[in-house]
Design a protein around this motif. Structure first.
Motif, PDB file in Angstrom:
ATOM      1  N   ASP A   1       9.817  -2.196  -9.907  1.00  0.00           N
ATOM      2  CA  ASP A   1       9.629  -3.484 -10.565  1.00  0.00           C
ATOM      3  C   ASP A   1       8.575  -4.331  -9.834  1.00  0.00           C
ATOM      4  OD1 ASP A   1      10.435  -5.363 -12.642  1.00  0.00           O
ATOM      5  OD2 ASP A   1      11.309  -6.524 -10.988  1.00  0.00           O
ATOM      6  N   ARG A   2       8.711  -4.439  -8.522  1.00  0.00           N
ATOM      7  CA  ARG A   2       7.736  -5.217  -7.748  1.00  0.00           C
ATOM      8  C   ARG A   2       6.348  -4.624  -7.841  1.00  0.00           C
ATOM      9  NH1 ARG A   2      10.589  -6.990  -2.154  1.00  0.00           N
ATOM     10  NH2 ARG A   2      12.244  -8.219  -3.091  1.00  0.00           N
ATOM     11  N   LEU A   3       6.274  -3.297  -7.763  1.00  0.00           N
ATOM     12  CA  LEU A   3       4.974  -2.636  -7.818  1.00  0.00           C
ATOM     13  C   LEU A   3       4.318  -2.807  -9.190  1.00  0.00           C
ATOM     14  CD1 LEU A   3       2.878  -0.972  -6.327  1.00  0.00           C
ATOM     15  CD2 LEU A   3       4.100   1.084  -7.059  1.00  0.00           C
ATOM     16  N   ALA A   4       5.108  -2.780 -10.243  1.00  0.00           N
ATOM     17  CA  ALA A   4       4.548  -2.967 -11.592  1.00  0.00           C
ATOM     18  C   ALA A   4       3.918  -4.360 -11.717  1.00  0.00           C
ATOM     19  CB  ALA A   4       5.624  -2.763 -12.652  1.00  0.00           C
ATOM     20  N   ASP A   5       4.608  -5.384 -11.209  1.00  0.00           N
ATOM     21  CA  ASP A   5       4.044  -6.738 -11.251  1.00  0.00           C
ATOM     22  C   ASP A   5       2.757  -6.827 -10.432  1.00  0.00           C
ATOM     23  OD1 ASP A   5       6.105  -7.645 -12.865  1.00  0.00           O
ATOM     24  OD2 ASP A   5       7.246  -8.540 -11.210  1.00  0.00           O
ATOM     25  N   LEU A   6       2.802  -6.282  -9.221  1.00  0.00           N
ATOM     26  CA  LEU A   6       1.610  -6.314  -8.362  1.00  0.00           C
ATOM     27  C   LEU A   6       0.457  -5.535  -8.982  1.00  0.00           C
ATOM     28  CD1 LEU A   6       3.191  -5.869  -4.838  1.00  0.00           C
ATOM     29  CD2 LEU A   6       1.718  -7.751  -5.554  1.00  0.00           C
TER      30      LEU A   6
ATOM     31  N   GLN B   1       0.830  -1.206   0.000  1.00  0.00           N
ATOM     32  CA  GLN B   1       0.000   0.000   0.000  1.00  0.00           C
ATOM     33  C   GLN B   1       0.867   1.260   0.000  1.00  0.00           C
ATOM     34  OE1 GLN B   1      -2.578  -0.350   3.407  1.00  0.00           O
ATOM     35  NE2 GLN B   1      -3.330  -2.340   2.734  1.00  0.00           N
ATOM     36  N   ALA B   2       1.958   1.233   0.766  1.00  0.00           N
ATOM     37  CA  ALA B   2       2.850   2.399   0.822  1.00  0.00           C
ATOM     38  C   ALA B   2       3.505   2.649  -0.533  1.00  0.00           C
ATOM     39  CB  ALA B   2       3.913   2.195   1.899  1.00  0.00           C
ATOM     40  N   LEU B   3       4.008   1.597  -1.159  1.00  0.00           N
ATOM     41  CA  LEU B   3       4.638   1.764  -2.474  1.00  0.00           C
ATOM     42  C   LEU B   3       3.638   2.321  -3.480  1.00  0.00           C
ATOM     43  CD1 LEU B   3       6.785  -1.507  -2.771  1.00  0.00           C
ATOM     44  CD2 LEU B   3       7.478   0.760  -1.925  1.00  0.00           C
ATOM     45  N   LEU B   4       2.425   1.795  -3.446  1.00  0.00           N
ATOM     46  CA  LEU B   4       1.390   2.279  -4.363  1.00  0.00           C
ATOM     47  C   LEU B   4       1.023   3.728  -4.062  1.00  0.00           C
ATOM     48  CD1 LEU B   4      -0.516   1.614  -6.693  1.00  0.00           C
ATOM     49  CD2 LEU B   4      -2.137   0.731  -5.010  1.00  0.00           C
ATOM     50  N   ALA B   5       0.937   4.083  -2.786  1.00  0.00           N
ATOM     51  CA  ALA B   5       0.607   5.462  -2.417  1.00  0.00           C
ATOM     52  C   ALA B   5       1.691   6.430  -2.887  1.00  0.00           C
ATOM     53  CB  ALA B   5       0.418   5.567  -0.899  1.00  0.00           C
TER      54      ALA B   5
END
Length: 146
Positions: free
Chosen positions: A112-117, A47-51
């Motif tokens: 990279d991780r956020l793009a996959d998620l 959630q933090a990375l997305l925010a």
């Protein structure tokens, strides 16, 4: 003292729509938690990375703004940012114009991780979108066989 506002009549269909909406939200959140865990993140880290990545205006994000977006206390956001920085997912920079402010940005690993998620989450949203549209447009739900 002002008299209480009259409550509109709530039908059985309204209760069913609200119940279904909560169910779909819970299913999506459960899906999100599993996806985050499989990516090696806690749901709160995801959630933090997305925010941070999706912050309105696309500008840098402060710890205070992150706390607001996640609806957590400032000190909890500081602890979260510390863990993200230790994991190599977030970089902290001092604001050049206001040295009291700390700005957050994602590292390439976090991107990279956020793009996959995010790809997985967008797929899941497109799957449940028709159900959400029906609920939000107040259309009657098809009944299960009986």
């Amino acid at each position: 003292m002002t008299p209480p506002k009259p409550r509109p009549a709530i039908s059985q269909a309204d209760y069913q729509r609200l119940s279904q909406f909560r169910y779909l939200i819970r299913r999506f959140l459960e899906f999100s938690q599993v996806q985050a865990n499989e990516a090696g993140l806690t749901p709160r880290q995801h959630q933090a990375l997305l925010a941070i990545k999706g912050f309105p205006g696309g500008g840098p994000v402060t710890v205070g703004e992150l706390a607001e977006r996640l609806r957590i206390r400032h000190h909890s956001a500081v602890e979260l940012v510390n863990r993200l920085a230790e994991a190599g997912l977030v970089i902290r920079d001092q604001d050049k114009s206001d040295h009291r402010r700390v700005l957050l940005q994602l590292t390439p690993l976090a991107d990279d991780r956020l793009a996959d998620l995010s790809a997985a989450h967008l797929d899941e949203l497109s799957r449940i979108e028709p159900m959400l549209r029906r609920l939000l447009s107040r259309q009657e739900q098809p009944r299960r066989g009986g």
